[in-house]
Write a protein that holds these residues in place. Structure first.
Motif, short mmCIF file in Angstrom:
data_model
loop_
_atom_site.label_atom_id
_atom_site.label_comp_id
_atom_site.label_asym_id
_atom_site.label_seq_id
_atom_site.Cartn_x
_atom_site.Cartn_y
_atom_site.Cartn_z
N ASP A 109 0.80 -1.23 0.00
CA ASP A 109 0.00 0.00 0.00
C ASP A 109 0.84 1.27 0.00
OD1 ASP A 109 -0.99 -2.28 1.46
OD2 ASP A 109 -2.83 -1.17 1.82
N ILE A 165 -7.75 -13.98 8.24
CA ILE A 165 -6.33 -13.80 7.93
C ILE A 165 -6.05 -12.34 7.62
CG2 ILE A 165 -4.42 -14.56 6.48
CD1 ILE A 165 -5.81 -16.80 7.97
N HIS A 166 -5.02 -11.80 8.27
CA HIS A 166 -4.60 -10.43 7.98
C HIS A 166 -3.07 -10.39 8.00
CE1 HIS A 166 -4.30 -6.07 8.06
NE2 HIS A 166 -3.52 -6.18 9.12
N ALA A 167 -2.49 -9.97 6.89
CA ALA A 167 -1.03 -9.80 6.78
C ALA A 167 -0.26 -11.01 7.28
CB ALA A 167 -0.59 -8.54 7.55
N GLY A 168 -0.73 -12.19 6.89
CA GLY A 168 -0.01 -13.40 7.22
C GLY A 168 -0.29 -13.97 8.59
N PHE A 169 -1.16 -13.33 9.34
CA PHE A 169 -1.51 -13.81 10.68
C PHE A 169 -2.99 -14.15 10.75
CE2 PHE A 169 2.37 -11.58 11.46
CZ PHE A 169 2.95 -12.18 12.56
N ILE A 226 -6.01 -13.65 12.84
CA ILE A 226 -6.30 -12.69 13.92
C ILE A 226 -7.55 -13.06 14.70
CG2 ILE A 226 -5.09 -10.75 12.85
CD1 ILE A 226 -7.86 -9.66 11.98
N GLU A 228 -7.70 2.05 -0.56
CA GLU A 228 -8.74 2.25 0.45
C GLU A 228 -9.01 3.74 0.70
OE1 GLU A 228 -7.62 0.12 3.97
OE2 GLU A 228 -8.35 -1.77 3.13
N MET A 258 -5.94 -1.46 4.16
CA MET A 258 -4.87 -2.18 4.86
C MET A 258 -5.43 -3.08 5.96
SD MET A 258 -1.43 -0.65 6.59
CE MET A 258 -0.58 -0.23 5.09
N CYS A 259 -6.63 -2.73 6.45
CA CYS A 259 -7.23 -3.56 7.49
C CYS A 259 -8.04 -4.71 6.89
CB CYS A 259 -8.11 -2.74 8.42
SG CYS A 259 -7.17 -1.65 9.49
N LEU A 260 -7.79 -4.97 5.62
CA LEU A 260 -8.48 -6.06 4.97
C LEU A 260 -8.11 -7.38 5.64
CD1 LEU A 260 -10.26 -6.78 2.47
CD2 LEU A 260 -8.13 -7.25 1.28
N ALA A 261 -9.11 -8.17 5.95
CA ALA A 261 -8.87 -9.52 6.47
C ALA A 261 -9.85 -10.44 5.76
CB ALA A 261 -9.07 -9.57 7.98
N TYR A 292 4.51 -9.67 2.40
CA TYR A 292 3.15 -10.12 2.71
C TYR A 292 2.91 -10.06 4.21
CZ TYR A 292 -0.25 -13.92 3.63
OH TYR A 292 -1.28 -14.68 4.09
N HIS A 321 -12.43 -4.97 11.54
CA HIS A 321 -11.23 -5.75 11.83
C HIS A 321 -10.33 -5.10 12.87
CE1 HIS A 321 -12.08 -7.81 7.78
NE2 HIS A 321 -12.60 -8.49 8.79
#
Lengths: 378, 95
Positions: free
Chosen positions: A89, B44-48, B50, A348, B1-4, A114, A193
């Protein structure tokens, strides 16, 4: 008719009936970039009754990162002794001397990762280079940074550090409500989230102190619509409340494992926000035990100098005080191909969403009417 | 960026897991969801991972998403997470 359509139609019917029952203009604010794009993608603005507005607030982490912090990040990425790891981003966000892509062209080594853990692995593989992780994001993302620091410490990796500009959403919501510049809102569509991490009950203090409702919502169209209907029906019933409309993922007290990680590595501190200035306790600062991982200290970086791109009103767009169509640059000098402000860069960002999903309509709205849209009654 | 995104945990070894996401296999760190076990749906978010999704509360959502996906030609959401069915959603299993 399928059950999905029936369910959605029922929600739309409730939305229209509740909006009609209010009998006045009413505005709500979402504070999540993913909500912004989800709402535009599914066409939510086009089905909202004329007296209901959903305003985008400071929910896009890329957009709210201050220009000074972005400049500092790009300067660091241009150094030959540094490998800068970042989420994708941030690549095209303009800084004082171009963006990270330009820094890469000039010889800087910029790696898109990632996961924060990928940056730790890279540092382990390349012990002769300093690896810096660009730690941007709200509470959803910050635990991943904390986990990376824990891992680097566990593996005794000395060439890993983070340039952190993480943000906390609750202090920003409070700042918005105490700032008279934004339109009076009746409630927040709270970020799903972020709430997975921090929980839903933390919003109760906002409900109690400011008399606005907080409804936690998911991201699929029916979930978004449900949350919005809930917000409007609360107004109809003259109530303010905290409602969790995303219970499959959000618990009252959040994710305790993630919160423990955050608590271990970070503490709340003042943070700079684009367009909103410095907000106390709105950032996450490395605790003293972990300051050896602070890239700003390691590289003795100067204090960021705040400076907005000329003509750009991203700061006002972020805080809900202006709509993208009110910017002279929107859709003309500032487009996704050649963005000037971060709200157009980030997928976004509010400007990006307006451009992508509603450019033709939004640009034709005369400025006077845009003002009218923002001037909703209390 | 808060996409999960929701994905199904199909394998786990300590804090490292493998999820099935629309037929793709992705590594995921499960340190923030130690209670999750193979067969669970996780965010899943950024490889984790949550959060482990509550299957009771998620059932209605998954049913809706499945229908949306079916309408649009995809078919990877399976509503009955509790029973850990969903084998058609798991494609290209190399295990």
């Amino acid at each position: 008719m399928s059950s999905t359509h029936a369910f959605t139609d029922n929600l739309l019917q409730r939305l229209r009936e509740a909006a009609a029952a209010i009998g006045q203009n009413v505005a709500f604010m979402e504070v999540c970039g993913t909500h912004t794009t989800s709402a535009f993608r599914c066409g939510l603005p086009s089905v909202l009754p004329p007296n209901v507005r959903l305003i985008s607030g400071p929910g896009c982490p890329v957009c709210v990162t201050s220009q000074g912090d972005i400049d500092r990040l790009i300067d660091l990425g241009a150094r030959r002794d540094v490998i800068l790891c970042t989420y994708g981003d941030m690549l095209r966000v303009p800084g004082r001397h171009g963006n990270l892509e330009n820094a890469r062209v000039r010889g800087g080594r910029i790696e898109v990762v990632y996961s924060s853990m990928d940056a730790v692995k890279l540092a382990q593989k390349q012990p002769d280079r300093e690896v810096v992780f660009a730690a941007v994001g709200f509470e959803t993302t910050a635990p991943a940074t904390a986990a990376a620091i824990c891992e680097a410490q566990r593996l005794n990796i000395g060439n890993f550090s983070v340039l952190a500009s993480h943000k906390r959403i609750i202090p920003a919501m409070r700042a918005l409500l105490t700032d008279g510049e934004i339109p009076k809102i009746k409630g927040f569509l709270c970020p799903g989230h972020v709430s997975v991490i921090i929980g839903s009950e933390v919003y109760q203090s906002i409900v109690d102190q400011f008399g606005v409702s907080c409804v936690v919502g998911g991201f699929e169209p029916p979930q978004l619509l449900s949350a919005l209907v809930c917000l409007i029906e609360l107004v109809v019933n003259n109530k303010t409340a905290l409602v969790n409309q995303y219970p499959e993922a959000v618990h009252a007290r959040g994710n305790r494992w993630a919160l423990t990680l955050l608590e271990k590595i970070f503490e709340p501190g003042a943070a700079r926000w684009r367009g909103m200035g410095t907000i106390p306790d709105s950032g996450l600062i490395l605790r003293s035990d972990y300051q050896s991982f602070d890239a700003a200290r390691r590289f003795n970086l100067p204090e960021p100098q705040e400076r907005e791109p000329a003509g750009c009103i991203c700061g006002k767009v972020i805080s809900g005080a202006a709509l993208p169509g009110q910017c002279r640059l929107f859709g003309r000098a500032c487009t996704p191909i050649s963005p000037i402000g971060p709200c157009m860069v980030s997928s976004e960002g509010t400007c990006s969403a307006w451009f992508k999903y509603g450019k033709s309509n939004q640009r034709t709205i005369p400025p006077a009417h845009l003002n009218e849209l923002l001037e909703v009654s209390s | 960026m808060c996409l999960a995104v929701p994905a199904k945990l199909i394998r786990q070894d300590g804090q490292q897991g493998i999820v099935d996401l629309h037929g793709n296999r992705l590594p995921v760190n499960t340190m923030m969801t130690p209670e999750a076990k193979p067969g669970d749906w996780i965010l899943i978010h950024a490889g984790f991972a949550i959060e482990r999704l509550n299957p009771e509360a998620a059932r209605e959502t998954f049913a809706l998403l499945e229908e949306v996906d079916r309408t649009s030609g995809n078919s990877d959401y399976r509503p009955d997470a509790q029973q850990n069915t969903a084998t058609p959603a798991v494609r290209g299993d190399m295990s």
